[in-house]
Each structure stands twice: as C-alpha cells, then as structure tokens.
Write a protein that holds these residues in place. Structure first.
Motif, PDB file in Angstrom:
ATOM      1  N   CYS A 217      14.345  -7.864 -12.249  1.00  0.00           N
ATOM      2  CA  CYS A 217      13.495  -6.694 -12.033  1.00  0.00           C
ATOM      3  C   CYS A 217      13.470  -6.408 -10.547  1.00  0.00           C
ATOM      4  O   CYS A 217      12.957  -7.209  -9.759  1.00  0.00           O
ATOM      5  CB  CYS A 217      12.075  -6.953 -12.555  1.00  0.00           C
ATOM      6  SG  CYS A 217      11.024  -5.481 -12.480  1.00  0.00           S
ATOM      7  N   LEU A 218      14.065  -5.301 -10.171  1.00  0.00           N
ATOM      8  CA  LEU A 218      14.098  -4.911  -8.770  1.00  0.00           C
ATOM      9  C   LEU A 218      12.780  -4.249  -8.413  1.00  0.00           C
ATOM     10  O   LEU A 218      12.297  -3.375  -9.123  1.00  0.00           O
ATOM     11  CB  LEU A 218      15.265  -3.940  -8.515  1.00  0.00           C
ATOM     12  CG  LEU A 218      16.641  -4.449  -8.949  1.00  0.00           C
ATOM     13  CD1 LEU A 218      17.702  -3.383  -8.679  1.00  0.00           C
ATOM     14  CD2 LEU A 218      17.001  -5.726  -8.195  1.00  0.00           C
ATOM     15  N   VAL A 219      12.189  -4.675  -7.314  1.00  0.00           N
ATOM     16  CA  VAL A 219      10.886  -4.151  -6.918  1.00  0.00           C
ATOM     17  C   VAL A 219      11.071  -3.003  -5.927  1.00  0.00           C
ATOM     18  O   VAL A 219      12.167  -2.777  -5.413  1.00  0.00           O
ATOM     19  CB  VAL A 219      10.026  -5.272  -6.290  1.00  0.00           C
ATOM     20  CG1 VAL A 219       9.763  -6.364  -7.306  1.00  0.00           C
ATOM     21  CG2 VAL A 219      10.718  -5.860  -5.085  1.00  0.00           C
ATOM     22  N   PRO A 220      10.008  -2.223  -5.667  1.00  0.00           N
ATOM     23  CA  PRO A 220      10.141  -1.072  -4.768  1.00  0.00           C
ATOM     24  C   PRO A 220      10.768  -1.433  -3.442  1.00  0.00           C
ATOM     25  O   PRO A 220      10.412  -2.438  -2.825  1.00  0.00           O
ATOM     26  CB  PRO A 220       8.684  -0.615  -4.594  1.00  0.00           C
ATOM     27  CG  PRO A 220       8.007  -1.060  -5.831  1.00  0.00           C
ATOM     28  CD  PRO A 220       8.661  -2.359  -6.197  1.00  0.00           C
ATOM     29  N   GLY A 221      11.730  -0.586  -3.013  1.00  0.00           N
ATOM     30  CA  GLY A 221      12.450  -0.865  -1.775  1.00  0.00           C
ATOM     31  C   GLY A 221      11.658  -0.487  -0.547  1.00  0.00           C
ATOM     32  O   GLY A 221      10.648   0.219  -0.597  1.00  0.00           O
ATOM     33  N   LYS A 222      12.118  -0.998   0.579  1.00  0.00           N
ATOM     34  CA  LYS A 222      11.451  -0.703   1.839  1.00  0.00           C
ATOM     35  C   LYS A 222      11.809   0.715   2.306  1.00  0.00           C
ATOM     36  O   LYS A 222      12.813   1.276   1.922  1.00  0.00           O
ATOM     37  CB  LYS A 222      11.874  -1.719   2.900  1.00  0.00           C
ATOM     38  CG  LYS A 222      11.471  -3.143   2.567  1.00  0.00           C
ATOM     39  CD  LYS A 222      11.934  -4.080   3.646  1.00  0.00           C
ATOM     40  CE  LYS A 222      11.547  -5.511   3.309  1.00  0.00           C
ATOM     41  NZ  LYS A 222      12.014  -6.454   4.342  1.00  0.00           N
ATOM     42  N   LYS A 223      10.977   1.261   3.163  1.00  0.00           N
ATOM     43  CA  LYS A 223      11.213   2.605   3.662  1.00  0.00           C
ATOM     44  C   LYS A 223      12.404   2.639   4.605  1.00  0.00           C
ATOM     45  O   LYS A 223      12.646   1.709   5.360  1.00  0.00           O
ATOM     46  CB  LYS A 223       9.969   3.118   4.398  1.00  0.00           C
ATOM     47  CG  LYS A 223       8.768   3.375   3.482  1.00  0.00           C
ATOM     48  CD  LYS A 223       7.618   3.937   4.277  1.00  0.00           C
ATOM     49  CE  LYS A 223       6.424   4.234   3.364  1.00  0.00           C
ATOM     50  NZ  LYS A 223       5.285   4.791   4.120  1.00  0.00           N
TER      51      LYS A 223
END
Length: 260
Positions: A217-223
């Motif tokens: 499960c890939l989590v939200p990426g950095k900006k």
C-alpha cells in the motif's frame, strides 16, 4: 560298385551360452533421523508491574513498537464477556507508565484480530520541549498509527489512521487492487520507501479460507519542491498485488510479520 560318399562331418561347434544376470537382494538402508538445526537464543522475561492507566485484560489486540522514542502502542481487542475495545494506549517502557491516547474528535471502530503499524516519516531525532514539559514528538514529518482488520462481526477493507500529533482518527479507503477483507493477517511498514506491506489473513476462521497473497500500500507522496504540489500517482493510498517469481509461503493467518 560306386564308391561310398564320405559321411558329412557333423558340426562339433557348441552354441554359446547366454549368462543369466545375477540378482542380488538390495541391502537394507538404515534410516537416520535428521534433526533440524537448533537456534540458541538468550531470552529474558521482565515482568512489568501494573501501573495507573493500564489497559484492561484483553485478547486479539495488536501492538506497534516505536523504538526511537521507547514507546509501545496497543490498540483494540476484546475483553471479558465479549466486550470490544477501540482504545489506543502508549507504554513508555523505560518508565513503565501507560498513557491513554484520547482522540480530539471522532474515534475508530473497535477492531480485533487486526494489526497496526507505526508510520513515522520524521527526518530527525525526537524533540522534547523541556520548558512546556511536553511529550516527545518527531522533529519533522508525520507520525501516525494505522489499523486494519476485523470490525465486530464483519470484515472491512478500510484502514484507520490516528495522527499522534493532532490526536485525530481518520478513515482511509485506498484505491487500486485492494485485497479481500481479512482478519488474522499481518502488517509491516518500511520507512525507507514509506510503504505498507500486508500478507496472509483469512476471510473466515478457517485455514481453508486463508490467503498467501502479498500486497503493498503506497502512502501519500511528498510535495514536489518545485511545483509544491503532490504527485498525482501518489496523492492517496493505493493497493498493489505483488507478483513473486519464487515459491510463496503457504496460506496462513494468526501470525506475525516483522522487518529485520
């Protein structure tokens, strides 16, 4: 008189005898039992005395370790007479003190036969505000507890995240190739890639319904520092089935998955 014909010489050549193969009885082979190698481990059991705010007796709960801050988190489970819990506790094990993490707003549902992980994206050591006497917190980034599993008498696909800074629960519904709802599975978080791994689990309380699938499960990426916007592909939690090239472990549930 006609001369007598000479008697023909009879063949004196003897036919070659074919030697028959000699059959011998196979020797009895003594079976020797081979014992698997034994791993010697030194284990020490330390009894932690019951202190104030200690969680009540429970089973089918889950825990996550924060070794950097010396904390052990415990969530969910069920107690006597089937009572189910949605409480989150933190144990500061060097001080042997429990703290009940009271959410600021909404709460997560009671979960059991589930698993939780600590997601820590902080980039540095913990910071302790000695003047205000606040608890230790990450220098930067985000720290949260993510729970996934069995809710009451049903199986759910949603995950629940508790922000350790804001003390808030939020419901997560990942997209992508989501795994079937299970219980008794195991969760693992890899900090280097900010990825969650899920293996095994069962849709019912039977090994025949267990699975051997591995998901990430890939989590939200950095900006993005230039555009200051989140990448579209990593803007939310996303499930993917991992295809392996070697033999997988057998289907299972009610086990633990840990990172070495």
């Amino acid at each position: 008189k006609m001369p007598k014909k000479k008697d023909r010489k009879k063949s004196t050549k003897k036919s070659k005898k074919v030697e028959e193969p000699v059959v011998t009885e196979p020797e009895e082979i003594e079976e020797v039992a081979v014992e698997p190698p034994q791993i010697q481990m030194e284990m020490k059991v330390t009894k932690l005395f019951k202190t104030k705010n200690c969680p009540s007796k429970r089973a089918a709960h889950s825990y996550a370790m924060d070794s950097n801050n010396g904390l052990l988190y415990v969530f969910g489970g069920h107690g006597e007479k089937g009572k189910r819990f949605n409480e989150l506790y933190a144990l500061k094990y060097n001080k042997r003190s429990w703290t009940k993490m009271t959410p600021a707003t909404n709460t997560a549902p009671p979960l059991l036969c589930h698993d939780i992980i600590l997601r820590d994206t902080s980039s540095g050591p913990v910071v302790v505000d000695k003047k205000k006497k606040k608890d230790a917190k990450p220098a930067s980034g985000k720290s949260s507890i993510i729970a996934y599993g069995h809710h009451a008498s049903s199986l759910v696909k949603n995950m629940y995240e508790f922000d350790l800074k804001d003390k808030k629960w939020s419901k997560i519904t990942p997209s992508g190739d989501a795994p079937a709802a299970t219980h008794g599975h195991s969760f693992l978080y890899h900090r280097g890639t900010d990825t969650i791994y899920k293996f095994g689990g069962s849709s019912y309380n039977s090994i025949t319904e267990a699975t051997d699938n591995l998901y990430t499960c890939l989590v939200p990426g950095k900006k993005d520092k230039k555009k200051k916007k989140k990448k579209k592909k990593a803007s939310k939690y996303y499930w993917e089935l991992v295809e392996t090239t070697t033999a997988k472990p057998s289907p299972r549930y009610a086990f633990f998955l840990r990172l070495d």
